[in-house]
Enzyme design. Structure first.
Site: not given
Ligand SMILES: [Zn+2]
Length: 283
Positions: A2-3, A95, A114
């Protein structure tokens, strides 16, 4: 990964759904996140439990959830982080690392397979340390020219440096450099003369990314689990071997600092090479 446009899309969605919500409890999975740091769940509770969400802000790629305790919860999505608002009865997906119980039987959940993301608290008046906001008033042509002029680093590395301009990542940098016709390896200070078109290109690709609700290459989805659409409109990113939409040359990929850089060898020419071409022109 994500940016800025993905975080801004998330902010707008969550602002609608979280404004005024009362937070009742915080749960943490016990697993460390970014830099293997544990979540300071005590500080999170103090900042949020029994408090209301006042507003959501974005700084670079950070999402800030202001509460009426005066401070904020700060979330960085890292590589694969997601925030969703769901019914408390919905099964928790794998997660899931932080959960805020909200009023009206809802939960705000941070999911991050992650675990490069970050969830922390910000005291009143403090802020993440980031560079100039590219969509704000701070990034004037003059400011960008000054920043460019201060370094010989390749322009791509300069644009990715979050302490200079905050929020740009690999995808939008490749696209902005293509728009501005600047080679990614060009030393930043050679691009001072292109500060105006580069600024316009940066803002255009970010705005288009927001309009398209983000770019989904691998993991990114919005607060309702939907993918973005911007990946369908990219000119060079992920398009090695395909024709450049502007000049038809085949898009090339090079590796810089272990990351792929996509550019057009036909219309993004190094300034040294351009001068060389001119010098060789007969007559
Ligand atoms: Zn081209």
């Amino acid at each position: 990964m994500p940016e800025l446009p993905e975080v801004e899309t998330l902010r707008r969605d969550l602002a609608r759904r979280l404004a005024g919500a009362r937070i009742q409890a915080v749960w943490w999975s016990g697993k460390p996140l970014r830099m293997r740091a544990p979540v300071d769940v005590g500080a999170l509770r103090a900042m949020t439990v029994g408090r209301r969400v006042v507003r959501l802000r974005r700084m670079a790629k950070y999402l800030l959830i202001d509460t009426d305790a005066g401070g904020a919860v700060v979330v960085h999505l890292g590589m694969s982080g997601r925030l969703t608002v769901v019914a408390a009865s919905a099964p928790r997906e794998p997660h899931t690392h932080v959960v805020w119980s909200l009023d009206r039987g809802r939960e705000l959940r941070f999911v991050d397979p992650r675990r490069f993301g970050q969830v922390a608290t910000l005291l009143p008046g403090s802020a993440p340390e980031v560079g100039v906001e590219p969509l704000g008033r701070g990034l004037t042509i003059a400011r960008l020219a000054t920043l460019l002029g201060a370094t010989r680093r390749p322009i791509k590395a300069f644009l990715l440096d979050q302490t200079r301009i905050g929020g740009l990542g690999n995808i939008y940098v490749c696209e902005a450099l293509w728009r501005a016709r600047i080679h990614p390896s060009e030393p930043a200070r050679n691009a001072v003369v292109h500060a105006a078109p580069l600024r316009a290109a940066i803002r255009d690709v970010l705005r288009k990314g927001i309009d398209n609700r983000g770019t989904t290459i691998r993991d990114y989805t919005d607060s309702r689990g939907r993918t973005g659409r911007n990946q369908l409109t990219l000119a060079v990113y992920g398009r090695e071997g395909e024709p450049c939409p502007r000049c038809g040359s085949l898009v090339r990929r090079q590796i810089d600092s272990n990351r792929s850089t996509f550019f057009c060898p036909g219309c993004q020419i190094l300034s040294g090479a351009r001068a060389f071409k001119k010098a060789r022109k007969p007559g």
